[in-house]
Design an enzyme around this catalytic site. Structure first.
Site, PDB file in Angstrom:
ATOM      1  N   HIS A 183     -28.835 -25.342 -26.045  1.00 49.85           N
ATOM      2  CA  HIS A 183     -28.575 -26.773 -26.137  1.00 49.85           C
ATOM      3  C   HIS A 183     -27.269 -27.059 -26.885  1.00 49.85           C
ATOM      4  CE1 HIS A 183     -28.900 -30.957 -26.501  1.00 49.85           C
ATOM      5  NE2 HIS A 183     -30.117 -31.093 -26.966  1.00 49.85           N
ATOM      6  N   CYS A 184     -26.755 -26.074 -27.634  1.00 46.26           N
ATOM      7  CA  CYS A 184     -25.642 -26.399 -28.544  1.00 46.26           C
ATOM      8  C   CYS A 184     -24.258 -26.011 -28.031  1.00 46.26           C
ATOM      9  CB  CYS A 184     -25.894 -25.731 -29.893  1.00 46.26           C
ATOM     10  SG  CYS A 184     -27.395 -26.343 -30.664  1.00 46.26           S
ATOM     11  N   ILE A 185     -24.029 -24.719 -27.857  1.00 46.26           N
ATOM     12  CA  ILE A 185     -22.652 -24.263 -27.628  1.00 46.26           C
ATOM     13  C   ILE A 185     -22.022 -24.849 -26.353  1.00 46.26           C
ATOM     14  CG2 ILE A 185     -21.144 -22.213 -27.423  1.00 46.26           C
ATOM     15  CD1 ILE A 185     -22.434 -22.719 -30.222  1.00 46.26           C
TER      16      ILE A 185
END
Ligand SMILES: NC(=O)c1ccc[n+]([C@@H]2O[C@H](COP(=O)([O-])OP(=O)(O)OC[C@H]3O[C@@H](n4cnc5c(N)ncnc54)[C@H](O)[C@@H]3O)[C@@H](O)[C@H]2O)c1
Length: 426
Positions: free
Chosen positions: A262-264
């Site tokens: 979900h982040c990078i």
């Protein structure tokens, strides 16, 4: 002495659930709210959907009477502290804050003077002050910082990391005004070892995006190096190992089949979207995204070359993909490059089978790839013309893969130290 709070955690995923359990463990009364009824039912039966929270810890927290779960916003009326941990995805490369807005609206129905609202979801700088604050003012007539505490505190949890958990990962806190920062620091200090205060929400929002943009850009750097090192005949993994012996000025990053989670792949785009509104691009992020997004296709091209070397075409070849998740030892498929790689191989006529001991799905969208269930066997490995190691789950025995795979393309260096003429690395 720490004040015991009545906490409402909105969003019970990778971020919200560990937080809810930790806050209850510290003596706060916590209600976790999530619109996903099935998730709430599972949590009420002490079944954790998140790897970092064990069922037995959940059971203990529920038994203490301090933790409860609901999908009904009517149940959060007694809360004085609201922590928003909902997803912040991209929609057509643009920040999609609809879930933050929806959560803020729920908070607006329950917030009282003197309360505290904390946003933990990753977002572009300015969201807390320019989007959350006016929305809450409209709903409640309350104004931060005078009537309630408004805070941004980014979650930095690294799911599956055995060394760093919520407790021992320092917590950044950016309150709107000193009193908000004080209140949030006291709250988080009751279950987190170290807190780090910054002067306001914007600095805290930016800190989170700096961390993830740094990862994104450095992963792109080694991915690009992996592509040309192959042509130069250099083992980049060995060079990274060598560079890592430098005790200062170097942090190792490793190449891979693409970035996921979900982040990078998402967070840096929040920042570049914000920068574009200033009238110019954030070139580092855009270049990194271009390189990282290219990796699944690059891996597919390498697979084709490796088959070609033994006079086989991709069309009609059996390819076994090991690991679908974006990260080792997790079942998280969000933004994983594996489906892109598999569809790419299939578009060239490959017959793909895949195995992942952590992923619960059986089908991949727009793909005919077959899920191999149960333990990975020597027969399964030997049946494939080529085995691609996509995710280096610790359940995979590199020796077994090297012994039984007829040809192996390892994108994660799982087979480090097992040199053999039929094993190739990214
Ligand atoms: N997963 C990570 O490793 C990680 C790490 C740091 C930060 N973050 C950030 O934290 C945020 C949450 O991520 P996550 O991984 O926990 O997501 P998740 O998908 O695991 O969980 C989010 C939960 O929020 C629920 N939800 C959606 N709308 C809601 C609403 N209006 N009210 C209450 N609940 C609602 C969903 O049903 C879901 O269960 C994101 O902004 C993410 O970028 C994630």
């Amino acid at each position: 002495m720490v004040t015991n709070r009545n906490v409402c955690v909105l969003g019970l995923g990778y971020v919200g659930l560990p937080l809810a359990c930790a806050a209850a463990g510290a003596g706060h009364r916590v209600v976790g709210l999530d619109p996903d009824r099935a998730r709430v039912d599972a949590l009420r039966s002490a079944r954790s959907p998140v790897e970092d929270v064990e069922d037995r810890d959940l059971e203990k927290a529920l038994a203490s009477g301090l933790l409860s779960f609901t999908d009904d916003p009517g149940d959060i009326g007694g809360s004085d502290t609201f922590v928003i941990c909902v997803p912040t995805p991209l929609k057509e490369k643009t920040p999609d804050l609809t879930m933050v807005d929806a959560a803020v609206d729920i908070v607006g129905g329950a917030l009282r003077p003197g309360g505290m609202v904390i946003l933990e979801s990753t977002t572009y700088p300015g969201t807390t002050e320019d989007r959350v604050r006016p929305r809450l003012a409209e709903a409640t007539g309350l104004r931060a910082p005078d009537d309630y505490h408004l805070v941004f505190s980014p979650e930095r949890i690294d799911p599956g990391n055995p060394d760093y958990s919520l407790k021992n990962t320092p917590r950044v806190i950016g309150g709107l005004g000193t009193a908000a920062g004080d209140a949030a620091a006291e709250f988080y200090s009751s279950f987190i070892d170290h807190v780090h205060r910054v002067s306001g929400p914007r600095e805290a929002e930016m800190a989170k995006l700096l961390e993830n943009t740094y990862r994104h850009v450095n992963i792109a750097l080694v991915n690009e190096m992996a592509i040309f090192c192959e042509e130069l005949g250099i083992d980049l993994w060995e060079s990274i190992g060598a560079a890592s012996t430098k005790p200062f000025g170097f942090a190792p990053f490793t190449p891979g089949p693409g970035v996921g989670g979900h982040c990078i792949p998402v967070d840096p785009s929040y920042l570049s979207w914000r920068v574009r509104r200033l009238g110019y691009p954030f070139r580092f992020v855009e270049l990194a995204a271009e390189i990282n997004d290219r990796m699944p296709n690059y891996v597919a091209a390498r697979v084709a070359d490796l088959l070609n070397d033994v006079h086989k075409s991709v069309g009609g070849s059996q390819i076994l993909v090991l690991g679908l998740a974006y990260k080792r030892d997790l079942g998280d498929m969000r933004e994983s490059p594996a489906p892109i790689l598999i569809r790419r191989l299939e578009s060239r006529g490959a017959l793909v089978r895949w195995h992942d001991p952590h992923v619960g799905i059986l089908e991949i969208e727009d793909s005919n790839a077959v899920a191999v269930q149960g333990e990975l066997t020597a027969e399964e490995l030997a049946a494939a013309d080529l085995v691609v190691v996509h995710t280096d789950h610790s359940a995979y025995d590199p020796e077994m893969i090297v012994r039984h795979g007829r040809r192996v393309f390892d994108t994660r260096n799982l087979t480090a130290g097992h040199h053999a003429p039929h094993v190739f690395r990214l």
